[in-house]
Design a protein around this motif. Sequence first.
Motif, PDB file in Angstrom:
ATOM      1  N   MET A  33       0.815  -1.210   0.000  1.00  0.00           N
ATOM      2  CA  MET A  33       0.000   0.000   0.000  1.00  0.00           C
ATOM      3  C   MET A  33       0.857   1.272   0.000  1.00  0.00           C
ATOM      4  N   ALA A  34       2.154   1.139   0.237  1.00  0.00           N
ATOM      5  CA  ALA A  34       3.044   2.295   0.130  1.00  0.00           C
ATOM      6  C   ALA A  34       3.168   2.749  -1.319  1.00  0.00           C
ATOM      7  N   GLY A  35       2.617   1.964  -2.231  1.00  0.00           N
ATOM      8  CA  GLY A  35       2.578   2.350  -3.639  1.00  0.00           C
ATOM      9  C   GLY A  35       1.208   2.824  -4.080  1.00  0.00           C
ATOM     10  N   ASP A  36       0.317   3.068  -3.119  1.00  0.00           N
ATOM     11  CA  ASP A  36      -1.034   3.517  -3.450  1.00  0.00           C
ATOM     12  C   ASP A  36      -0.989   4.873  -4.168  1.00  0.00           C
ATOM     13  N   PRO A  37      -1.855   5.069  -5.171  1.00  0.00           N
ATOM     14  CA  PRO A  37      -1.840   6.345  -5.901  1.00  0.00           C
ATOM     15  C   PRO A  37      -2.297   7.544  -5.074  1.00  0.00           C
ATOM     16  N   ASP A  38      -3.083   7.299  -4.028  1.00  0.00           N
ATOM     17  CA  ASP A  38      -3.544   8.409  -3.193  1.00  0.00           C
ATOM     18  C   ASP A  38      -2.492   8.713  -2.128  1.00  0.00           C
ATOM     19  N   PRO A  39      -2.017   9.965  -2.042  1.00  0.00           N
ATOM     20  CA  PRO A  39      -0.957  10.285  -1.077  1.00  0.00           C
ATOM     21  C   PRO A  39      -1.361  10.051   0.378  1.00  0.00           C
ATOM     22  N   ASN A  40      -2.634  10.231   0.708  1.00  0.00           N
ATOM     23  CA  ASN A  40      -3.074   9.990   2.087  1.00  0.00           C
ATOM     24  C   ASN A  40      -2.888   8.532   2.471  1.00  0.00           C
ATOM     25  N   VAL A  41      -3.222   7.643   1.568  1.00  0.00           N
ATOM     26  CA  VAL A  41      -3.061   6.204   1.822  1.00  0.00           C
ATOM     27  C   VAL A  41      -1.582   5.835   1.788  1.00  0.00           C
ATOM     28  N   LYS A  42      -0.899   6.299   0.751  1.00  0.00           N
ATOM     29  CA  LYS A  42       0.525   5.984   0.571  1.00  0.00           C
ATOM     30  C   LYS A  42       1.332   6.345   1.812  1.00  0.00           C
ATOM     31  N   TYR A  43       1.147   7.573   2.311  1.00  0.00           N
ATOM     32  CA  TYR A  43       1.994   8.015   3.411  1.00  0.00           C
ATOM     33  C   TYR A  43       1.501   7.519   4.773  1.00  0.00           C
TER      34      TYR A  43
END
Length: 269
Positions: free
Chosen positions: A130-140
């Motif tokens: 999930m660190a590769g998720d396109p949404d920055p909120n999810v990614k970070y």
Amino acid sequence: MKEELLRRLFEGNREERKIAAEDLAEYGDEDTIRALFKAMAIDKNRGVKEACAESLKQIGGELVIREAVNLLNGPDPLARALCQEILASSKAIPFLMSLLKSPDYNDRKYALDVLALIGGKKAMDLILKMAGDPDPNVKYTAVEYLSSMPSDPRITGVLKELLEGAEDEYGISTICQVVRSRKEKELFPILLKKVRAVEDPFIKHWLYKAIVILNGEEHIKEALENALQIGAVEDILKDVILVKGEIPEGIKSFIKDKGIKVDELLQGV
């Protein structure tokens, strides 16, 4: 008896509702489970909510897991938190997969919160992904949860890739905080390259904070020069003390020459 407990769960006074929630732990049928979740979601009293959650933990099983997953995106923050506690077991991981694939980024974040509580290799693998998720909120959010994970070259690799690609302050600050906490010394050259490539002093500040913590003593003066621009000198000096135990004499002279006024306690004078 069960019917009376269910009635008290919704119609009784605060103490009656709490006792009913506790006593319903003896019943594991579908009606009881759904009633406890409903009460946990709508009751205004914290004690009643927590009693419902404890009973649901005792009952356990697939239905409890499914209902807790469904309530993770509910409107009540305490109910969501209690659901996370109910789901804090590796048995819940298969039931979180649908949330991790949800188009709603909040669903994906809630699933990450639970995975962080669960811990272990399976949870870590999913958080890494999930660190590769396109949404920055999810990614970070995923990146933040890597802080407490055990040493793993895959984590270092993911942080390296993210650090090289990040351009915004939110992303870089989050990555740098994780690099600091994990003492990812292998990323020291990447941090140096990055700090040379950016111009924003606020972004540079986060990069320098990681550099200093990774024992980049020769770069302390650079970090302080940058910090002067944004009024963050004490922040860098605290990191220096964290690493060195004190402010080196050479840095004290630099501070004096620059006319920097720092709290006496912080200087160790």
